[in-house]
Design an enzyme around this catalytic site. Structure first.
Site, mmCIF file in Angstrom:
data_model
loop_
_atom_site.group_PDB
_atom_site.id
_atom_site.type_symbol
_atom_site.label_atom_id
_atom_site.label_comp_id
_atom_site.label_asym_id
_atom_site.label_seq_id
_atom_site.Cartn_x
_atom_site.Cartn_y
_atom_site.Cartn_z
ATOM 1 N N ASP A 86 0.825 -0.995 0.187
ATOM 2 C CA ASP A 86 0.043 0.065 0.033
ATOM 3 C C ASP A 86 0.705 1.201 -0.262
ATOM 4 O O ASP A 86 1.902 1.118 0.424
ATOM 5 C CB ASP A 86 -1.043 0.076 1.096
ATOM 6 C CG ASP A 86 -2.070 0.933 0.932
ATOM 7 O OD1 ASP A 86 -3.457 0.213 0.682
ATOM 8 O OD2 ASP A 86 -2.035 2.099 1.250
ATOM 9 N N ASP A 102 3.801 2.371 -4.406
ATOM 10 C CA ASP A 102 2.804 2.567 -5.360
ATOM 11 C C ASP A 102 2.565 1.449 -6.229
ATOM 12 O O ASP A 102 3.497 1.218 -6.858
ATOM 13 C CB ASP A 102 3.062 4.037 -5.930
ATOM 14 C CG ASP A 102 1.945 4.523 -6.978
ATOM 15 O OD1 ASP A 102 1.142 3.625 -7.515
ATOM 16 O OD2 ASP A 102 2.054 5.503 -7.621
ATOM 17 N N LYS A 167 -11.340 -4.779 -6.856
ATOM 18 C CA LYS A 167 -12.583 -3.988 -7.130
ATOM 19 C C LYS A 167 -12.802 -3.053 -8.029
ATOM 20 O O LYS A 167 -11.640 -2.760 -8.799
ATOM 21 C CB LYS A 167 -12.266 -2.811 -5.697
ATOM 22 C CG LYS A 167 -13.145 -1.723 -5.814
ATOM 23 C CD LYS A 167 -13.729 -1.345 -4.242
ATOM 24 C CE LYS A 167 -12.536 -0.379 -3.736
ATOM 25 N NZ LYS A 167 -12.960 -0.281 -2.240
#
Ligand code: SAM
Length: 314
Positions: A86, A102, A167
């Site tokens: 993260d 990143d 997601k």
């Protein structure tokens, strides 16, 4: 929003604190697993965009801790490898290797790949979300960049037959995204766990059985994805929104998952009170270590302090 009002509104938020999850998102991954059995046989897994860490907690509790309990040494090959990445720092979780970086940066991908030491992962999960602006097109675009970064890591690290959960924000380009993912996986389902609010455009692409096109070269990923949705691209896969009509239209498998008679994440449920009628809100399981809004809070506090002082002096 104060934590008591959030407690009143959101049952999954309350349940997460009761069960020791760092975020209510844990239930989304658990409900996806109930439907798709995603953890079966998994020994190596990557959690992209993992902070504050509730999905990593699920991975640790479902994969690492049971394996550790049944084996004498943590060096054992049978103990699963979990790597979490993260932008934000994350408090430690047993059995989870953390990388701060990143995911859209090639260097981060390289660090993740190095942890796998030439081995392939069985599962990659990505719950990445940019800071939502409320402008749906913009949010959907930035979200798609995270999925693309996730897919890039997938093409380097996922074993054939492996799974990828990502997601997505449902919007006008969902059919294009579906077709792009279908290039790499034989099964793609868009799932909406019960704990994900109906009022949110969030859903999860559950991609099963990784099988990249024959002769696929990771360096060609972007070119391949761009081809889908253009008339000169892969004709049979062309399903960009509005392009195909009638019987040629692609229908995207969409599945609600989690106990459908269970809690509704958009509803308010009564708070469970102590015998004296009082309600005690629990503290968050793991407050953010270094949230991006920390400086803003400090500045606000300092300016409030200053104006209070001015009022007293005048
Ligand atoms: N799955 C997490 C959990 O269960 O605790 C929640 C993830 S949160 C919804 C989204 C995360 O995506 C944030 O922690 C954010 O820092 C991360 N993120 C957004 N863009 C990122 C990027 N480019 N690289 C790495 N992480 C990113």
């Amino acid at each position: 929003m104060g934590k008591a009002s959030r407690d009143k509104r959101d049952i999954y938020y309350r349940k997460a604190k009761e069960e020791g999850w760092r975020a209510r998102s844990a239930f989304k991954l658990l409900q996806i697993d109930e439907e798709f059995n995603i953890f079966e046989g998994v020994k190596r897994v990557v959690d992209l965009c993992a902070a504050p860490g509730s999905w990593s907690q699920v991975l640790s509790r479902k994969l690492y801790l049971p394996a550790k309990l049944s084996s004498d040494s943590t060096d054992d090959d049978d103990v699963p490898l979990i790597v979490a990445i993260d932008l934000q720092p994350m408090a430690p979780i047993e059995g989870v290797i953390q990388v701060q970086g990143d995911i859209t940066n090639a260097r981060t991908a390289e660090v993740v790949i190095r942890h796998f030491d030439g081995c392939k992962a069985d599962l990659v999960v990505c719950d990445g979300a940019p800071d939502v602006t409320g402008l749906h097109d913009m949010d959907e675009f930035v979200q798609s960049q995270l999925i693309l970064a996730g897919l890039t890591i997938v093409t380097h690290i996922l074993k054939n037959g492996g799974k990828f959960i990502a997601k997505i924000f449902r919007g006008k380009d969902t059919s294009l995204l579906y077709c792009q993912l279908k290039l790499f996986f034989t099964e793609v389902t868009i799932a909406k766990p019960k704990s994900s609010r109906n009022s949110s455009i969030e859903a999860f692409a559950v991609c099963e059985n990784y099988s990249p096109p024959e002769g696929f070269n990771e360096k060609d990923l972007h070119r391949l994805l761009e081809k889908v949705g253009t008339p000169s691209g892969a004709d049979d896969l062309d399903c960009s929104s509005g392009w195909l009509e009638g019987p040629n239209k692609v229908y995207i498998p969409f599945l609600a998952c989690g106990d459908l008679s269970g809690y509704d994440s958009d509803r308010s449920y009564p708070l469970s009170k102590a015998p004296d009628g009082s309600y005690k809100s629990l503290d968050p399981v793991q407050p953010p270590i270094d949230p991006p809004y920390k400086r803003a809070l400090e500045m606000k506090k300092a300016s409030n302090h200053k104006s209070e002082k001015l009022t007293l002096d005048s």
